[in-house]
Design a protein around this motif. Structure first.
Motif, PDB file in Angstrom:
ATOM      1  N   ASN A  34      47.499  30.756  40.852  1.00 48.99           N
ATOM      2  CA  ASN A  34      48.521  30.911  39.824  1.00 48.99           C
ATOM      3  C   ASN A  34      48.073  30.366  38.476  1.00 48.99           C
ATOM      4  O   ASN A  34      48.858  30.310  37.536  1.00 48.99           O
ATOM      5  N   GLU A  35      46.808  29.959  38.386  1.00 54.30           N
ATOM      6  CA  GLU A  35      46.283  29.419  37.139  1.00 54.30           C
ATOM      7  C   GLU A  35      45.926  30.549  36.183  1.00 54.30           C
ATOM      8  O   GLU A  35      45.450  31.621  36.584  1.00 54.30           O
ATOM      9  N   GLU A  36      46.123  30.286  34.884  1.00 52.70           N
ATOM     10  CA  GLU A  36      45.867  31.320  33.866  1.00 52.70           C
ATOM     11  C   GLU A  36      44.390  31.696  33.799  1.00 52.70           C
ATOM     12  O   GLU A  36      44.039  32.845  33.565  1.00 52.70           O
ATOM     13  N   MET A  37      43.489  30.723  34.028  1.00 58.66           N
ATOM     14  CA  MET A  37      42.065  31.039  33.951  1.00 58.66           C
ATOM     15  C   MET A  37      41.653  32.033  35.044  1.00 58.66           C
ATOM     16  O   MET A  37      40.788  32.894  34.819  1.00 58.66           O
ATOM     17  N   VAL A  38      42.289  31.933  36.216  1.00 56.61           N
ATOM     18  CA  VAL A  38      42.005  32.893  37.291  1.00 56.61           C
ATOM     19  C   VAL A  38      42.538  34.274  36.911  1.00 56.61           C
ATOM     20  O   VAL A  38      41.885  35.299  37.123  1.00 56.61           O
ATOM     21  N   ALA A  39      43.723  34.300  36.312  1.00 55.47           N
ATOM     22  CA  ALA A  39      44.286  35.574  35.860  1.00 55.47           C
ATOM     23  C   ALA A  39      43.382  36.213  34.813  1.00 55.47           C
ATOM     24  O   ALA A  39      43.141  37.433  34.829  1.00 55.47           O
ATOM     25  N   ASP A  40      42.845  35.401  33.885  1.00 58.14           N
ATOM     26  CA  ASP A  40      41.938  35.925  32.866  1.00 58.14           C
ATOM     27  C   ASP A  40      40.664  36.493  33.497  1.00 58.14           C
ATOM     28  O   ASP A  40      40.180  37.559  33.112  1.00 58.14           O
ATOM     29  N   ALA A  41      40.108  35.761  34.461  1.00 53.84           N
ATOM     30  CA  ALA A  41      38.872  36.218  35.098  1.00 53.84           C
ATOM     31  C   ALA A  41      39.077  37.559  35.798  1.00 53.84           C
ATOM     32  O   ALA A  41      38.222  38.449  35.728  1.00 53.84           O
ATOM     33  N   ILE A  42      40.207  37.708  36.467  1.00 53.43           N
ATOM     34  CA  ILE A  42      40.503  38.978  37.143  1.00 53.43           C
ATOM     35  C   ILE A  42      40.750  40.086  36.126  1.00 53.43           C
ATOM     36  O   ILE A  42      40.267  41.214  36.270  1.00 53.43           O
ATOM     37  N   PHE A  43      41.485  39.743  35.058  1.00 55.17           N
ATOM     38  CA  PHE A  43      41.855  40.746  34.049  1.00 55.17           C
ATOM     39  C   PHE A  43      40.622  41.321  33.356  1.00 55.17           C
ATOM     40  O   PHE A  43      40.528  42.523  33.107  1.00 55.17           O
ATOM     41  N   TYR A  44      39.664  40.464  33.025  1.00 56.98           N
ATOM     42  CA  TYR A  44      38.484  40.901  32.273  1.00 56.98           C
ATOM     43  C   TYR A  44      37.319  41.347  33.169  1.00 56.98           C
ATOM     44  O   TYR A  44      36.281  41.773  32.655  1.00 56.98           O
ATOM     45  N   CYS A  45      37.487  41.266  34.460  1.00 56.15           N
ATOM     46  CA  CYS A  45      36.415  41.665  35.372  1.00 56.15           C
ATOM     47  C   CYS A  45      36.224  43.181  35.348  1.00 56.15           C
ATOM     48  O   CYS A  45      37.184  43.948  35.417  1.00 56.15           O
ATOM     49  N   ARG A  46      34.962  43.598  35.224  1.00 56.22           N
ATOM     50  CA  ARG A  46      34.660  45.041  35.184  1.00 56.22           C
ATOM     51  C   ARG A  46      34.582  45.659  36.580  1.00 56.22           C
ATOM     52  O   ARG A  46      34.487  46.874  36.719  1.00 56.22           O
ATOM     53  N   ILE A  47      34.616  44.820  37.609  1.00 50.94           N
ATOM     54  CA  ILE A  47      34.585  45.285  39.003  1.00 50.94           C
ATOM     55  C   ILE A  47      36.015  45.271  39.530  1.00 50.94           C
ATOM     56  O   ILE A  47      36.766  44.330  39.264  1.00 50.94           O
ATOM     57  N   PRO A  48      36.449  46.288  40.289  1.00 48.24           N
ATOM     58  CA  PRO A  48      37.810  46.274  40.859  1.00 48.24           C
ATOM     59  C   PRO A  48      38.023  45.042  41.741  1.00 48.24           C
ATOM     60  O   PRO A  48      37.148  44.655  42.518  1.00 48.24           O
ATOM     61  N   VAL A  49      39.196  44.420  41.591  1.00 48.84           N
ATOM     62  CA  VAL A  49      39.511  43.186  42.314  1.00 48.84           C
ATOM     63  C   VAL A  49      40.717  43.422  43.222  1.00 48.84           C
ATOM     64  O   VAL A  49      41.739  43.957  42.787  1.00 48.84           O
ATOM     65  N   ILE A  50      40.566  42.999  44.489  1.00 49.95           N
ATOM     66  CA  ILE A  50      41.674  43.015  45.447  1.00 49.95           C
ATOM     67  C   ILE A  50      42.091  41.572  45.690  1.00 49.95           C
ATOM     68  O   ILE A  50      41.266  40.741  46.074  1.00 49.95           O
ATOM     69  N   SER A  51      43.373  41.277  45.477  1.00 49.88           N
ATOM     70  CA  SER A  51      43.875  39.931  45.778  1.00 49.88           C
ATOM     71  C   SER A  51      44.379  39.904  47.213  1.00 49.88           C
ATOM     72  O   SER A  51      45.011  40.846  47.679  1.00 49.88           O
ATOM     73  N   ALA A  52      44.111  38.784  47.884  1.00 49.74           N
ATOM     74  CA  ALA A  52      44.542  38.637  49.281  1.00 49.74           C
ATOM     75  C   ALA A  52      44.852  37.170  49.523  1.00 49.74           C
ATOM     76  O   ALA A  52      44.088  36.450  50.161  1.00 49.74           O
ATOM     77  N   VAL A  53      46.001  36.750  48.980  1.00 44.21           N
ATOM     78  CA  VAL A  53      46.342  35.333  48.996  1.00 44.21           C
ATOM     79  C   VAL A  53      47.508  35.099  49.948  1.00 44.21           C
ATOM     80  O   VAL A  53      48.595  35.656  49.767  1.00 44.21           O
ATOM     81  N   GLY A  54      47.293  34.252  50.960  1.00 45.50           N
ATOM     82  CA  GLY A  54      48.356  33.830  51.848  1.00 45.50           C
ATOM     83  C   GLY A  54      48.869  34.924  52.754  1.00 45.50           C
ATOM     84  O   GLY A  54      48.138  35.824  53.163  1.00 45.50           O
ATOM     85  N   HIS A  55      50.162  34.829  53.061  1.00 42.72           N
ATOM     86  CA  HIS A  55      50.819  35.802  53.922  1.00 42.72           C
ATOM     87  C   HIS A  55      51.489  36.866  53.057  1.00 42.72           C
ATOM     88  O   HIS A  55      51.480  36.793  51.818  1.00 42.72           O
ATOM     89  N   GLU A  56      52.114  37.810  53.724  1.00 39.54           N
ATOM     90  CA  GLU A  56      52.754  38.904  52.996  1.00 39.54           C
ATOM     91  C   GLU A  56      53.865  38.412  52.088  1.00 39.54           C
ATOM     92  O   GLU A  56      54.137  38.979  51.032  1.00 39.54           O
ATOM     93  N   THR A  57      54.521  37.323  52.472  1.00 43.91           N
ATOM     94  CA  THR A  57      55.639  36.811  51.669  1.00 43.91           C
ATOM     95  C   THR A  57      55.167  36.003  50.463  1.00 43.91           C
ATOM     96  O   THR A  57      55.968  35.708  49.573  1.00 43.91           O
ATOM     97  N   ASP A  58      53.904  35.607  50.428  1.00 49.62           N
ATOM     98  CA  ASP A  58      53.374  34.825  49.306  1.00 49.62           C
ATOM     99  C   ASP A  58      52.956  35.779  48.184  1.00 49.62           C
ATOM    100  O   ASP A  58      52.167  36.706  48.404  1.00 49.62           O
ATOM    101  N   VAL A  59      53.487  35.530  46.993  1.00 46.00           N
ATOM    102  CA  VAL A  59      53.137  36.349  45.834  1.00 46.00           C
ATOM    103  C   VAL A  59      52.661  35.425  44.727  1.00 46.00           C
ATOM    104  O   VAL A  59      53.403  34.549  44.267  1.00 46.00           O
ATOM    105  N   THR A  60      51.408  35.633  44.289  1.00 45.66           N
ATOM    106  CA  THR A  60      50.825  34.784  43.253  1.00 45.66           C
ATOM    107  C   THR A  60      50.589  35.590  41.984  1.00 45.66           C
ATOM    108  O   THR A  60      50.669  36.818  41.977  1.00 45.66           O
ATOM    109  N   ILE A  61      50.256  34.865  40.910  1.00 46.38           N
ATOM    110  CA  ILE A  61      49.921  35.521  39.642  1.00 46.38           C
ATOM    111  C   ILE A  61      48.711  36.431  39.837  1.00 46.38           C
ATOM    112  O   ILE A  61      48.634  37.534  39.280  1.00 46.38           O
ATOM    113  N   ALA A  62      47.763  35.996  40.650  1.00 44.31           N
ATOM    114  CA  ALA A  62      46.581  36.818  40.917  1.00 44.31           C
ATOM    115  C   ALA A  62      46.963  38.163  41.520  1.00 44.31           C
ATOM    116  O   ALA A  62      46.315  39.195  41.251  1.00 44.31           O
TER     117      ALA A  62
END
Length: 405
Positions: A215-243
């Motif tokens: 949920n940190e902004e620096m992680v969101a920035d890294a994903i946003f500016y990444c030129r490679i497609p990113v799949i987030s897979a954090v926690g269980h189905e009920t967990d929703v993060t900024i990533a």
């Protein structure tokens, strides 16, 4: 009373439910308040109300979502509830469908989460039109997660089962605690430099505090500016993060991320075999069509061949000659037959034929035929011609017969 269109109750409730369903802000909300009217139903669902000093909101947590609750929910507890708001159509009321509930001690994290979420949403980090498509066929999959634990083991197992030829490149990151966000960012950047086909960023389940690095902004920035497609897979189905919001694709679990990233080689081979069969059928059909065309052109070429044309014309002339010969022969035959008929008819009319029957031909001395005794006078010289000769005689007496006699 002048009335417009009259709607049914169901239509109105459906319309309002549709409005709630399409409101993005209500799809993921966090609400802080006090629990009241809490009831654990025999079905496994939990029905309760969350309230503050001025208002209250009906809530429900379904049995399948209780993985997002790791304590006994009781009246009077101060909690932060994460979920979505929608309309319960049969009852005509809106309520909060809870996915995650934490005690208010974690409320400051939820508040920081909500503030960052709104900030990034305004900046366009969540816009669908900027998300990259996930490649269907990959060779190298980068994974940013802890090097030990169930998450990486599940991903390795599933990826190996689906396609053992895909290379997994692991960047062992710290996924919780101090410095975790920095190692996640370095992992994304390093795997981007490695030019992998897709990157999975994730970890197993835990509390909001455990998952906070994502949920940190620096992680969101890294994903946003990444030129490679990113799949987030954090926690269980009920967990929703900024990533999850920023990533090009969200997987409900790390296992699901491996399913989404790595194509099933058996299915791919099946598709290839199907395509091979289709190509073979198309080629055979093409060959058949071309063969038929070649055969047709060969026949046309043979037909228009000068030598063949000469043979055809020669055969035509031979046939015409034979036909003409047959026509001439038939014509001669017909003429002969007609001539024979005429000859027979002429023979039947011949004077000689009459003479042979005992008749005689009488003429005067100038050889003119005498048809009547009125042309003969006494002492006239007459010529009597018979079948075998002629007699010259003198008329001694001329007797005329009357018609009555």
């Amino acid at each position: 009373m002048n009335r417009g269109k009259v709607y049914s109750v169901t239509s109105i409730n459906q319309f309002i439910k549709n409005m709630f369903s399409h409101e993005y802000v209500l799809s993921v909300v966090f609400v802080k308040g006090e629990i009241s009217n809490c009831k654990y139903h025999s079905s496994g669902h939990i029905y309760f109300t969350v309230k503050d000093s001025s208002s209250q909101l009906a809530c429900v947590m379904f049995r399948g979502d209780r993985g997002g609750l790791d304590f006994q929910l009781e009246n009077g507890q101060e909690v932060v509830i994460g979920g979505s708001i929608n309309v319960y159509e049969p009852g005509g009321r809106y309520q909060l469908y809870a996915k995650k509930i934490v005690l208010a001690g974690d409320g400051d994290l939820a508040e920081r989460y909500e503030q960052l979420k709104k900030k990034l949403e305004r900046a366009g980090y969540f816009d669908e039109d900027r998300k990259l498509p996930i490649p269907k066929y990959v060779k190298r999959v980068g994974i940013v997660t802890a090097k030990t634990g169930a998450a990486i083991q599940d991903m390795i197992q599933i990826a190996g089962r689906r396609n053992p030829y895909v290379q997994l490149v692991l960047y062992p990151a710290k996924v919780q605690g101090e410095g975790a966000a920095e190692t996640i960012v370095r992992g994304i950047q390093r795997l981007e430099e490695e030019n992998v086909d897709v990157i999975i960023v994730g970890r197993g389940g835990g509390s909001m505090e455990d998952l906070w690095a994502f949920n940190e902004e620096m992680v969101a920035d890294a994903i946003f500016y990444c030129r490679i497609p990113v799949i987030s897979a954090v926690g269980h189905e009920t967990d929703v993060t900024i990533a999850d919001f920023v990533a090009d694709l969200r997987a409900p679990t790390p296992s699901a991320a491996a399913e989404l990233a790595v194509y099933d080689v058996r299915q791919a081979l099946s598709e290839l075999y199907d395509y091979k069969d289709w190509l073979a059928r198309q080629m055979l059909q093409k060959i058949d069509n071309i063969s038929e065309k070649i055969a047709f052109m060969a026949e046309r070429l043979l037909f228009y061949n000068p030598e063949n044309q000469l043979l055809q014309k020669r055969q035509f002339l031979t046939d015409m000659e034979e036909k003409l010969t047959n026509l001439i022969k038939q014509n001669i035959k017909d003429k002969r037959h007609a001539f024979a008929l005429l000859a027979g008819r002429l023979d039947s009319l011949s004077p000689l034929k009459r003479l042979q029957s005992g008749y005689a031909y009488i003429s005067d001395n100038e050889n003119k035929m005498l048809y009547s005794v009125s042309n003969i006078k006494k002492d006239d010289i007459i010529q009597i011609t018979m079948a075998d000769g002629a007699v010259t005689a003198r008329a001694q007496e001329v007797t005329r017969y009357s018609r009555e006699e």
